[in-house]
Design a protein around this motif. Structure first.
Motif: not given
Length: 67
Positions: A52-53, A58-60, A64-65
């Motif tokens: 999960a971490l 990876l999602a971060a 998009p900013p």
């Protein structure tokens, strides 16, 4: 995994114990017993939280900013 490690992983994910229970289909008392050291934390839990971490990190990278 120690109870402190368990709490730290949940905190890093921004999860409460109830969130963990909902996602893993465990009863609400189970993580409470792990967190107090009353019951050993099963071997699958650190693997689940590590996954999960990693997904969160990876999602971060691909989000998009925020403007």
């Amino acid at each position: 995994m120690t109870p402190d490690d368990f709490h730290a992983a949940l905190a890093e994910l921004g999860w409460k114990q109830s969130d963990f229970c909902r996602m893993t289909d465990t009863t609400k008392n189970t993580p409470s017993r792990w967190a107090t050291g009353a019951t050993p934390i099963p071997g699958w839990v650190p693997h689940y939280l590590d996954m999960a971490l990693k997904i969160r990190r990876l999602a971060a990278l691909i989000e998009p900013p925020k403007v």
